[in-house]
Design an enzyme around this catalytic site. Structure first.
Site, PDB file in Angstrom:
ATOM      1  N   GLY A 198     -13.590  -4.283   1.287  1.00  0.00           N
ATOM      2  CA  GLY A 198     -14.986  -3.872   1.520  1.00  0.00           C
ATOM      3  C   GLY A 198     -15.487  -2.892   0.470  1.00  0.00           C
ATOM      4  O   GLY A 198     -16.636  -2.974   0.021  1.00  0.00           O
ATOM      5  N   GLY A 201     -10.031 -10.185  -0.225  1.00  0.00           N
ATOM      6  CA  GLY A 201      -8.846 -10.789   0.399  1.00  0.00           C
ATOM      7  C   GLY A 201      -8.559 -12.210  -0.049  1.00  0.00           C
ATOM      8  O   GLY A 201      -7.448 -12.519  -0.497  1.00  0.00           O
ATOM      9  N   LYS A 212     -20.386 -18.026   2.104  1.00  0.00           N
ATOM     10  CA  LYS A 212     -21.819 -17.942   2.382  1.00  0.00           C
ATOM     11  C   LYS A 212     -22.596 -17.052   1.420  1.00  0.00           C
ATOM     12  O   LYS A 212     -22.140 -15.976   1.053  1.00  0.00           O
ATOM     13  CB  LYS A 212     -22.019 -17.374   3.785  1.00  0.00           C
ATOM     14  CG  LYS A 212     -21.616 -18.338   4.867  1.00  0.00           C
ATOM     15  CD  LYS A 212     -21.969 -17.759   6.192  1.00  0.00           C
ATOM     16  CE  LYS A 212     -21.850 -18.797   7.285  1.00  0.00           C
ATOM     17  NZ  LYS A 212     -22.177 -18.240   8.582  1.00  0.00           N
ATOM     18  N   ARG A 260       0.821  -1.216   0.000  1.00  0.00           N
ATOM     19  CA  ARG A 260       0.000   0.000   0.000  1.00  0.00           C
ATOM     20  C   ARG A 260       0.853   1.263   0.000  1.00  0.00           C
ATOM     21  O   ARG A 260       0.468   2.261  -0.622  1.00  0.00           O
ATOM     22  CB  ARG A 260      -0.926  -0.002   1.215  1.00  0.00           C
ATOM     23  CG  ARG A 260      -2.078  -0.966   1.019  1.00  0.00           C
ATOM     24  CD  ARG A 260      -2.991  -0.951   2.195  1.00  0.00           C
ATOM     25  NE  ARG A 260      -4.183  -1.711   1.920  1.00  0.00           N
ATOM     26  CZ  ARG A 260      -4.968  -2.222   2.854  1.00  0.00           C
ATOM     27  NH1 ARG A 260      -4.678  -2.040   4.137  1.00  0.00           N
ATOM     28  NH2 ARG A 260      -6.038  -2.892   2.524  1.00  0.00           N
TER      29      ARG A 260
HETATM   30  P1  AMP Z   1     -15.489 -15.413   1.497  1.00  0.00           P
HETATM   31  O1  AMP Z   1     -14.763 -14.660   2.569  1.00  0.00           O
HETATM   32  O2  AMP Z   1     -16.961 -15.452   1.651  1.00  0.00           O
HETATM   33  O3  AMP Z   1     -15.019 -15.012   0.099  1.00  0.00           O
HETATM   34  O4  AMP Z   1     -15.088 -16.945   1.702  1.00  0.00           O
HETATM   35  C1  AMP Z   1     -13.809 -17.434   1.419  1.00  0.00           C
HETATM   36  C2  AMP Z   1     -13.657 -18.766   2.102  1.00  0.00           C
HETATM   37  O5  AMP Z   1     -14.641 -19.665   1.639  1.00  0.00           O
HETATM   38  C3  AMP Z   1     -12.315 -19.407   1.830  1.00  0.00           C
HETATM   39  O6  AMP Z   1     -11.554 -19.396   3.005  1.00  0.00           O
HETATM   40  C4  AMP Z   1     -12.685 -20.817   1.393  1.00  0.00           C
HETATM   41  O7  AMP Z   1     -11.908 -21.813   2.046  1.00  0.00           O
HETATM   42  C5  AMP Z   1     -14.126 -20.968   1.812  1.00  0.00           C
HETATM   43  N1  AMP Z   1     -14.842 -21.943   0.980  1.00  0.00           N
HETATM   44  C6  AMP Z   1     -14.832 -22.055  -0.346  1.00  0.00           C
HETATM   45  N2  AMP Z   1     -15.552 -23.121  -0.747  1.00  0.00           N
HETATM   46  C7  AMP Z   1     -16.045 -23.722   0.360  1.00  0.00           C
HETATM   47  C8  AMP Z   1     -16.867 -24.869   0.594  1.00  0.00           C
HETATM   48  N3  AMP Z   1     -17.314 -25.613  -0.423  1.00  0.00           N
HETATM   49  N4  AMP Z   1     -17.158 -25.186   1.877  1.00  0.00           N
HETATM   50  C9  AMP Z   1     -16.687 -24.421   2.877  1.00  0.00           C
HETATM   51  N5  AMP Z   1     -15.923 -23.322   2.735  1.00  0.00           N
HETATM   52  C10 AMP Z   1     -15.596 -22.965   1.479  1.00  0.00           C
END
Ligand code: AMP
Length: 395
Positions: free
Chosen positions: A371, A348, A195, A37
């Site tokens: 964000g 990230g 999620k 940064r």
């Molecule tokens: P996010 O912060 O929502 O972008 O989520 C990223 C995280 O989702 C990463 O650390 C991945 O390991 C996790 N992830 C990806 N696919 C899956 C899955 N099928 N089941 C559980 N966690 C997952």
């Protein structure tokens, strides 16, 4: 989007205040462990110095308590690193809000951690006015905080004689606008991650814009459920299958699709040593955890990506942190890298995946925003950009 740009303004003999994002990670002793940064902020600062301005730079660092700067909150290590990168001294100024310090033309000073000033987070008007009075030109070069209306990102821009975007901020807005406002088609969005709930507004906003929506990770599990598949013990949000169906319908109505994976990589436990088993979606057992998309699905998605005019990517399509569940994300990453499409990646985990698979240089634009990047994808107006546009419209 129309806003003034620092690089277009006459700056000789002007006092320029740049809000940068110098919030870098440090170890317990305060040593900077990663300086991307700071390096990224050099262009705007150098430009102003070369143009003959007296340059003041400020940033937040960590989460200090307003009105109570602690030793760990100081920008002193940043001043030292910035000075090395600029090849000129950078003086650190404390208690700067009321002025009373000199800056010569061609000089750079760093104004101590702006989040230690009382009223910064609440975008206090009196504080913003005082800071605006310090400069002739205010430049916001901190896209990472553009989704927050704070005194150094929003209030000051209301009152500064001239308010503009620094080169980093401008590049970020240009790239995101190019991808989302007037994209080369087909526009393909890849939304993965854990999620649906955390990305529901992004999915809904993108559904109206994109030609193809690729879902992966835990998000794909909820879409698999919505399509009537069994997903065993996998991470999913059954209460959101209705929302998933709505998103599928929006894309279908435009002639597109949200492909759900036909093969998957499963395991019986969530661990770094879990044994990976590739199977057809119809064969997922009750005790299975889906941790990646299968190779056949990944190839299908890679094919869609290869035909895209624009690709926007946020979120891994599997648990790529464990190598045996990284195949899907690797295939997607390589497809984005090889595609001729204008591509943007941000967030990230996505950047960690892009770095892991060595394709950082092959993405057209890497958003530094976190964000702010996600809110831009949601179609929200980011307050720090909005105010720059308002000022440009009124000038
Ligand atoms: P996010 O912060 O929502 O972008 O989520 C990223 C995280 O989702 C990463 O650390 C991945 O390991 C996790 N992830 C990806 N696919 C899956 C899955 N099928 N089941 C559980 N966690 C997952």
């Amino acid at each position: 989007m129309t806003f003034l740009r620092l690089t277009d303004l006459p700056l000789a003999g002007k006092r320029v205040l740049i809000r940068a994002d110098l919030n870098v990670p440090q170890d317990d002793a305060g040593n900077i462990t990663e300086d991307t940064r700071i390096r990224a902020s050099v262009a705007g600062i150098k430009h102003a110095v070369k143009a003959g301005a007296a340059v003041m730079v400020t940033s937040h660092l960590g989460r200090p308590t307003e009105g109570a700067l602690k030793p760990g909150d100081t920008l002193a290590p940043i001043a030292k690193r910035l000075s090395e990168l600029l090849g000129q001294p950078v003086r650190l100024v404390q208690n700067w809000v009321d002025g009373g310090f000199d800056v010569k033309f061609g000089e750079v000073v760093l104004l101590e951690n702006c989040r230690a000033n009382k009223g910064e987070k609440k975008n206090d008007d009196a504080l913003a006015r005082k800071m605006a009075a310090l400069c002739d030109v205010y430049a916001n070069d901190a896209f990472g905080t553009a989704h927050r209306a704070e005194a150094t990102t929003h209030g000051i821009a209301k009152y500064a004689r001239t308010a503009c975007a620094g080169p980093l901020m401008a590049a970020e807005i240009d790239a995101l606008s190019r991808a989302l406002e007037n994209p080369a088609r087909p526009l393909v969005a890849i939304v993965g991650g854990a999620k649906v709930s955390t990305k529901l507004t992004i999915l809904a906003a993108l559904a109206h814009k994109v030609d193809q929506l690729i879902v992966g990770g835990g998000i794909a599990n909820t879409f698999l459920l919505a399509a009537g598949n069994k997903i065993g013990k996998s991470l999913a949000e059954p209460e959101l299958t209705g929302e998933a169906k709505k998103i599928i319908e929006i894309i279908k109505a435009k002639g597109g699709a949200v492909p759900v994976p036909a093969d998957l990589v499963c395991a019986k436990e969530f661990s770094a040593t879990a044994r990976a088993e590739t199977k057809a979606a119809k064969d997922v057992a009750d005790d299975d955890l889906i941790l990646d998309i299968g190779p056949q699905s990944a190839r299908l998605l890679a094919d869609l990506i290869s035909k895209a005019g624009t690709v926007v990517w946020n979120g891994p399509v599997g648990v790529f942190e464990f190598d045996q569940f990284g195949g899907g994300t690797r295939t997607i990453a390589e497809a984005v890298a090889q595609s001729k499409a204008f591509s943007i990646a941000g967030g990230g985990d996505t950047l960690a995946a892009v770095a892991k698979y060595g394709i950082t240089d092959k993405i057209s634009y890497i958003s530094t925003g976190g964000g702010a990047f996600l809110e831009f994808l949601e179609g929200k107006k980011l307050p720090a950009i909005d105010i720059l546009e308002q000022r440009a419209a009124a000038s």
